[in-house]
Design an enzyme around this catalytic site. Structure first.
Site, PDB file in Angstrom:
ATOM      1  N   TRP A  37       0.811  -1.237   0.000  1.00 15.77           N
ATOM      2  CA  TRP A  37       0.000   0.000   0.000  1.00 15.77           C
ATOM      3  C   TRP A  37       0.836   1.275   0.000  1.00 15.77           C
ATOM      4  O   TRP A  37       0.298   2.366  -0.150  1.00 15.77           O
ATOM      5  CB  TRP A  37      -0.929   0.017   1.227  1.00 15.77           C
ATOM      6  N   LYS A  38       2.124   1.147   0.222  1.00 13.31           N
ATOM      7  CA  LYS A  38       3.011   2.327   0.284  1.00 13.31           C
ATOM      8  C   LYS A  38       2.438   3.352   1.282  1.00 13.31           C
ATOM      9  O   LYS A  38       1.816   2.944   2.259  1.00 13.31           O
ATOM     10  CB  LYS A  38       3.209   2.901  -1.127  1.00 13.31           C
ATOM     11  N   HIS A  91      13.035  -1.761  -0.840  1.00 15.06           N
ATOM     12  CA  HIS A  91      12.207  -1.321  -1.965  1.00 15.06           C
ATOM     13  C   HIS A  91      12.890  -0.163  -2.700  1.00 15.06           C
ATOM     14  O   HIS A  91      13.515   0.690  -2.060  1.00 15.06           O
ATOM     15  CB  HIS A  91      10.821  -0.885  -1.464  1.00 15.06           C
ATOM     16  N   GLY A  95       4.900   1.700 -10.900  1.00 12.63           N
ATOM     17  CA  GLY A  95       3.923   2.787 -10.952  1.00 12.63           C
ATOM     18  C   GLY A  95       3.818   3.493 -12.302  1.00 12.63           C
ATOM     19  O   GLY A  95       3.190   4.539 -12.406  1.00 12.63           O
ATOM     20  N   SER A 113       3.824  -2.455 -12.109  1.00 14.92           N
ATOM     21  CA  SER A 113       2.669  -2.248 -12.994  1.00 14.92           C
ATOM     22  C   SER A 113       1.898  -3.527 -13.333  1.00 14.92           C
ATOM     23  O   SER A 113       1.373  -3.651 -14.439  1.00 14.92           O
ATOM     24  CB  SER A 113       3.101  -1.528 -14.269  1.00 14.92           C
ATOM     25  N   GLY A 157      -0.077  -0.155  -6.906  1.00 14.41           N
ATOM     26  CA  GLY A 157      -1.328   0.532  -7.245  1.00 14.41           C
ATOM     27  C   GLY A 157      -2.548  -0.371  -7.322  1.00 14.41           C
ATOM     28  O   GLY A 157      -3.624  -0.007  -6.816  1.00 14.41           O
ATOM     29  N   GLU A 180      11.973  -5.976  -9.227  1.00  9.94           N
ATOM     30  CA  GLU A 180      11.164  -4.813  -9.591  1.00  9.94           C
ATOM     31  C   GLU A 180      12.016  -3.779 -10.313  1.00  9.94           C
ATOM     32  O   GLU A 180      12.693  -2.967  -9.665  1.00  9.94           O
ATOM     33  CB  GLU A 180      10.588  -4.159  -8.329  1.00  9.94           C
TER      34      GLU A 180
HETATM   35  P1  PGA Z   1       3.145  -0.830  -8.820  1.00  8.46           P
HETATM   36  O1  PGA Z   1       4.181  -0.933  -7.599  1.00  8.46           O
HETATM   37  O2  PGA Z   1       2.390  -2.121  -8.847  1.00  8.46           O
HETATM   38  O3  PGA Z   1       2.269   0.345  -8.470  1.00  8.46           O
HETATM   39  O4  PGA Z   1       3.935  -0.621 -10.054  1.00  8.46           O
HETATM   40  C1  PGA Z   1       4.868  -2.109  -7.333  1.00  8.46           C
HETATM   41  C2  PGA Z   1       5.803  -1.910  -6.150  1.00  8.46           C
HETATM   42  O5  PGA Z   1       6.424  -0.841  -6.062  1.00  8.46           O
HETATM   43  O6  PGA Z   1       5.926  -2.773  -5.285  1.00  8.46           O
END
Ligand code: PGA
Length: 219
Positions: A8-9, A96, A151, A182, A204, A145
């Site tokens: 969820w950041k 991250h 994002g 993404s 997201g 990632e």
């Molecule tokens: P995202 O983020 O799915 O919004 O691209 C992935 C993440 O940073 O873990």
């Protein structure tokens, strides 16, 4: 067995966390999570709320923190130690790329965090940006990632993911490998067949309970 982690950041207040779980608990069934490990990683401020809600609704999911301190409990203002996280979460995300980018998190800190997490008995999700990052420490998951995919709505190419992940797997055969960047309910199928990918780290697309459930369902 696929692992799906919702990151969820810095999103959601406690109230929004309650609203999320109210919907999530109504829609999530054991058949959706069968043979899958679902983990949600809220911000620290709503982690305990999420912990209570998972208990209240008896949900078949686990919780992760998005970070931990590189120090043990002690005089480290603003930090949250692994032993404190362990009371309310089973997993923690470490390294991250947003932390590397905005908070200049470095390899020594990451190494210390891995040690703290391991000593506390937390399962570790280590994020790497590419196949050249250090994966020699003992962790449970490695999440590949690429920063350009996070994002951006532009996930990495499945063929490239396969190449990177087989290299990671060669160097570190034990950890479960996840892909993040993404991934959403519409494109997740493209990545399911990629060799060595056993799950996803979702940003997201995990913020809306229905979209996240749709995604889980497709895994
Ligand atoms: P995202 O983020 O799915 O919004 O691209 C992935 C993440 O940073 O873990």
């Amino acid at each position: 067995m696929k692992t799906i982690i919702g990151n969820w950041k810095s999103h959601k207040t406690n109230k929004e966390t309650e609203e999320y779980f109210e919907i999530f608990s109504k829609k999530l069934s054991n058949s959706i999570t069968k043979d899958k490990k679902v983990i949600i990683s809220p911000a620290f401020t709503s982690l305990k709320t999420a912990f209570d809600l998972v208990k209240k609704y008896n949900l078949p999911i686990e919780l992760a923190s998005q970070n931990i301190s590189s120090f043990p409990q002690g005089a480290y203002t603003g930090e949250i130690a692994a032993t404190q996280v362990k009371e309310i979460a089973t997993h923690c995300i470490i390294g991250h790329s947003e932390r590397k980018r905005y908070l200049k998190e470095n390899t020594q800190q990451i190494e210390n965090k891995i040690k703290e997490a391991r000593d506390a008995g937390l399962k570790i999700v280590l994020c790497v940006q590419n196949e050249h990052e250090d994966t020699s420490n003992e962790v449970d998951y490695i999440a590949y990632e690429p920063p350009s995919a996070i994002g951006s709505g532009e996930p990495d190419d499945p063929k490239h993911i396969e190449k990177v992940c087989s290299y990671i797997h060669e160097k570190a055969p034990k950890p479960t490998i996840l892909y993040g960047g993404s991934v959403d309910e519409k494109n997740v199928k493209e990545f399911l067949a990629v060799e060595h990918i056993s799950g996803f780290l979702i940003g997201g697309a995990s913020l809306d309970p229905q979209s996240f459930i749709n995604l889980i369902q497709k895994c």
